[in-house]
Design a protein around this motif. Sequence first.
Motif, short mmCIF file in Angstrom:
data_model
loop_
_atom_site.label_atom_id
_atom_site.label_comp_id
_atom_site.label_asym_id
_atom_site.label_seq_id
_atom_site.Cartn_x
_atom_site.Cartn_y
_atom_site.Cartn_z
N GLY A 196 -10.72 96.15 -12.52
CA GLY A 196 -10.98 95.22 -11.53
C GLY A 196 -10.43 95.62 -10.11
O GLY A 196 -11.09 95.64 -9.10
N SER B 176 -12.48 97.20 -6.84
CA SER B 176 -12.21 96.50 -5.38
C SER B 176 -11.85 97.50 -4.63
O SER B 176 -12.66 97.66 -3.40
CB SER B 176 -11.13 95.45 -5.61
OG SER B 176 -10.93 95.22 -4.30
N THR C 30 -18.93 94.20 -10.06
CA THR C 30 -17.77 94.31 -11.06
C THR C 30 -17.81 93.60 -12.27
O THR C 30 -17.73 94.10 -13.21
CB THR C 30 -16.50 94.18 -10.32
OG1 THR C 30 -16.04 94.98 -8.99
CG2 THR C 30 -15.23 94.37 -10.98
N TYR D 222 -9.76 92.48 -9.82
CA TYR D 222 -10.55 92.44 -8.74
C TYR D 222 -9.83 91.74 -7.54
O TYR D 222 -9.58 92.30 -6.60
CB TYR D 222 -11.92 92.13 -8.84
CG TYR D 222 -13.02 92.22 -7.52
CD1 TYR D 222 -13.64 93.53 -7.51
CD2 TYR D 222 -12.65 91.38 -6.30
CE1 TYR D 222 -14.49 93.68 -6.19
CE2 TYR D 222 -13.69 91.74 -5.26
CZ TYR D 222 -14.50 92.78 -5.33
OH TYR D 222 -15.14 93.10 -4.28
#
Length: 243
Positions: free
Chosen positions: A43, A47, A56, A166
Motif C-alpha cells: 500500500g 501511494s 490500489t 496506502y
Amino acid sequence: MSTEPPFSPNVSEAPITGAGLVLGLRKVSVLIPGIVVFAVAFGAAASAKGLSFLETMLMSAFVYAGVAQLVAMELWRPEWTWGAIAGLAVVTATVNARMVLQGASLQPWFAKYPKALNAFHLFFFTDANWLIGTRYRAEGGRDLGVLVGAGLVLWVVWAIATGGGYMLGALVSDPRRYGIDLVMPIFFAAMIVPLWRGRRGMVPWVVAGLVALITARLVDGYAFIIVGSLAGALTGAFRDDAA
C-alpha cells in the motif's frame, strides 16, 4: 462396455466442513502479522508510485498476488510503452510461476472436488495456503475447508492492510527509511525454512541464489528473477534425472 457411473467427488473421501474452515483460520492466524506488514508495504509503495486509493484497493482485491504486486510497484512508471508492459508481464508471470507447481503438488487433493469449487478457492490460493495445506495433508488431513478458510481470512486481511499501508505511504515520504523495502526478501527467506528437505534439495537453491546475485550485478532490472529461477529449476531437474 463399462456401465460404471462417471466419476464424481466422494464427500466421504474429501469433505469440506465448517470445522475445517475454523481450523484453517486458526492455522493461518500465526501468519497474519507478517501478511499485514507485507500488505502495508504494498500500500505504501502504491501511494509513492502515484496510484489512487481506489486503484490500489482494486489491485489487492482482484489481482491479489502478494509478491508480484510489490514487484509490479518496483517496475511501475508514470508513462508506459508496449515494451515496458511486456517486461512487467514477463517478470510478474515468472514470480507467480511457482503457483503452478504448488497447485500441482496438491492436485490429488483438489481433484476430488467440483471444478467450480476449485476455481473459487484457488483464487485465494497463496504461498501461506500452500504451506498450510502441505503440512495438513502430510499429517493425514483431507478437509478442503482448511484451505478455503485460510484463504478467505488472508484475502480480507490483505485488502484491509493495503488500505492502511496506502494511508501510511501518503504520510511517509520515503518508506525505505523504515525498512519496508526489506519485507519481500524477509518473507521469501522465512518461506525457505519449512521447505527444507535435506542437503539434496539445497543444491538447486544455492545455484539459483548465486546465479541471481551474479545476474543482478551484471544486468539492470529484474532479469535476475527469471535467470535465477530457471537456473535453480534446471539444476533440480538434472539432479533428479541423474538420481
